[in-house]
Design a protein around this motif. Sequence first.
Motif, short mmCIF file in Angstrom:
data_model
loop_
_atom_site.label_atom_id
_atom_site.label_comp_id
_atom_site.label_asym_id
_atom_site.label_seq_id
_atom_site.Cartn_x
_atom_site.Cartn_y
_atom_site.Cartn_z
N PHE A 120 0.83 -1.21 0.00
CA PHE A 120 0.00 0.00 0.00
C PHE A 120 0.86 1.27 0.00
O PHE A 120 0.51 2.27 -0.62
CB PHE A 120 -0.94 0.00 1.20
CG PHE A 120 -2.05 -1.01 1.12
CD1 PHE A 120 -2.71 -1.25 -0.07
CD2 PHE A 120 -2.43 -1.73 2.25
CE1 PHE A 120 -3.74 -2.19 -0.15
CE2 PHE A 120 -3.47 -2.66 2.18
CZ PHE A 120 -4.11 -2.89 0.97
N ALA A 121 1.99 1.22 0.71
CA ALA A 121 2.87 2.38 0.77
C ALA A 121 3.46 2.70 -0.60
O ALA A 121 3.51 3.87 -1.02
CB ALA A 121 3.98 2.15 1.79
N MET A 122 3.89 1.68 -1.31
CA MET A 122 4.56 1.89 -2.60
C MET A 122 3.57 2.20 -3.72
O MET A 122 3.87 2.98 -4.62
CB MET A 122 5.38 0.65 -2.95
CG MET A 122 6.50 0.34 -1.99
SD MET A 122 7.71 1.69 -1.84
CE MET A 122 8.46 1.64 -3.48
N LYS A 123 2.39 1.58 -3.69
CA LYS A 123 1.44 1.76 -4.78
C LYS A 123 0.47 2.93 -4.55
O LYS A 123 0.01 3.55 -5.51
CB LYS A 123 0.63 0.47 -4.99
CG LYS A 123 1.46 -0.73 -5.39
CD LYS A 123 2.20 -0.52 -6.71
CE LYS A 123 1.27 -0.40 -7.90
NZ LYS A 123 2.01 -0.35 -9.18
N LEU A 124 0.18 3.23 -3.28
CA LEU A 124 -0.82 4.26 -3.00
C LEU A 124 -0.27 5.40 -2.15
O LEU A 124 -1.00 6.35 -1.86
CB LEU A 124 -2.02 3.63 -2.27
CG LEU A 124 -2.76 2.49 -2.99
CD1 LEU A 124 -3.86 1.92 -2.09
CD2 LEU A 124 -3.33 2.97 -4.32
N ASN A 125 0.97 5.26 -1.71
CA ASN A 125 1.57 6.25 -0.81
C ASN A 125 0.74 6.40 0.46
O ASN A 125 0.51 7.51 0.94
CB ASN A 125 1.74 7.60 -1.51
CG ASN A 125 2.67 8.54 -0.75
OD1 ASN A 125 3.57 8.08 -0.04
ND2 ASN A 125 2.44 9.83 -0.87
N ARG A 126 0.28 5.27 0.98
CA ARG A 126 -0.56 5.25 2.18
C ARG A 126 0.11 4.38 3.24
O ARG A 126 0.56 3.27 2.95
CB ARG A 126 -1.95 4.66 1.84
CG ARG A 126 -2.70 5.43 0.77
CD ARG A 126 -3.57 6.51 1.37
NE ARG A 126 -4.61 5.90 2.17
CZ ARG A 126 -5.72 5.34 1.64
NH1 ARG A 126 -5.89 5.31 0.32
NH2 ARG A 126 -6.61 4.81 2.43
N GLU A 127 0.12 4.87 4.47
CA GLU A 127 0.72 4.13 5.58
C GLU A 127 -0.35 3.34 6.31
O GLU A 127 -1.29 3.93 6.86
CB GLU A 127 1.42 5.08 6.55
CG GLU A 127 2.69 5.72 6.00
CD GLU A 127 3.82 4.73 5.80
OE1 GLU A 127 3.84 3.70 6.52
OE2 GLU A 127 4.65 4.97 4.92
N ALA A 128 -0.24 2.03 6.35
CA ALA A 128 -1.17 1.17 7.08
C ALA A 128 -0.63 0.88 8.47
O ALA A 128 0.59 0.87 8.70
CB ALA A 128 -1.41 -0.12 6.32
N VAL A 129 -1.52 0.63 9.39
CA VAL A 129 -1.16 0.26 10.77
C VAL A 129 -1.32 -1.26 10.91
O VAL A 129 -2.33 -1.83 10.51
CB VAL A 129 -2.08 0.97 11.79
CG1 VAL A 129 -1.80 0.47 13.21
CG2 VAL A 129 -1.89 2.48 11.70
#
Length: 349
Positions: free
Chosen positions: A50-59
């Motif tokens: 998710f970080a690499m494809k959407l630039n979103r940080e998951a918990v």
Amino acid sequence: MEISTQPPDLLAYTDSLLTWVSGRGRILIVVHDNPDPDSLASAMALRHFFAMKLNREAVIAFSGMIGRSENLAMAKLLQIPLTPLPLIDLKLFQVICLLDTQPGTGNNSLPAGTRADIVIDHHPMRESSASCRWVDIRPDYGTTATILYEYLKVQGVSIGTKMATALFYAIKSETQDLGREARRADRDAYLDLFPLANKTLLNSITRPSLPREYFISLHNALEHATFYGEVLVASLKVIQFPEVVAELADLLVRLEGTETVLCLGHYSSELVLSIRTSNEEINAGELIRKLVAGIGAAGGHGMMAGGKIDLSDNSEQAIHELENLLTERLLTELQISSLEPVPLVPESS
């Protein structure tokens, strides 16, 4: 709802998944209680995805504890960010993922009735998973980490040294170096990841210092282990961390002349169970669910399974009676009735 059992077009499937997630808010990744290397590596990989494809940080959230030395070393050395689930406000998350577990299995602490949007697992599919939005469950795979590796690979996501080490160790430990329930996909991932993994980190993870409590549990297991032909039942008594039950089941099933092992340990207000078998005609997951029917929760597949029973009575007598009941159910299911119990370690004269 999108249900997958190894999508024929994984690129299209993951593209659709990413599009769906991109239109929503915060992401929570929940792994099973007392997480093992497969769940830890899978969560690390999905977070990276998710970080690499959407630039979103998951918990990443977990419940229980990480007690096994190898798992502690893995989380620490690979810097896997973990948050206890009780500290999480679920209302703040619009995307909830379950990894290496499924709704209603009893081995994760996602509150009953909480939606799971994304479920990725390699255990047999549960009915409760069918209501989830994105379901990728592949019981023919040896590890969930292999599935996540395929997500990264098909989407062209870079895999750094620590990520490769995590995924490789997950496959290595879950399949015992491809010797247990590994399929072609697991072998391909294992061979792809090995050159990328940091061998010094791997050595530190696979050969950590062991606490005194491990050897106390080992002593109890040997002292309270009983043969019923090719079946071995071992009681670890009171344990300091739940994972030691599965760890010692893995060890005891290697005992010459042993085909199936049931290990039991008393942790807090639970009785923890683990089954290992080398008999391919026995499905450990089905077997353990029969053992705990009406009294607990369990799951697994093929040659390995685990479960737990909540204890309303923590007295030594009540636990002893419960262990006897589970032993009787095990012997009945395996059609063993006439063999005299034989202790693994003979009593000293």
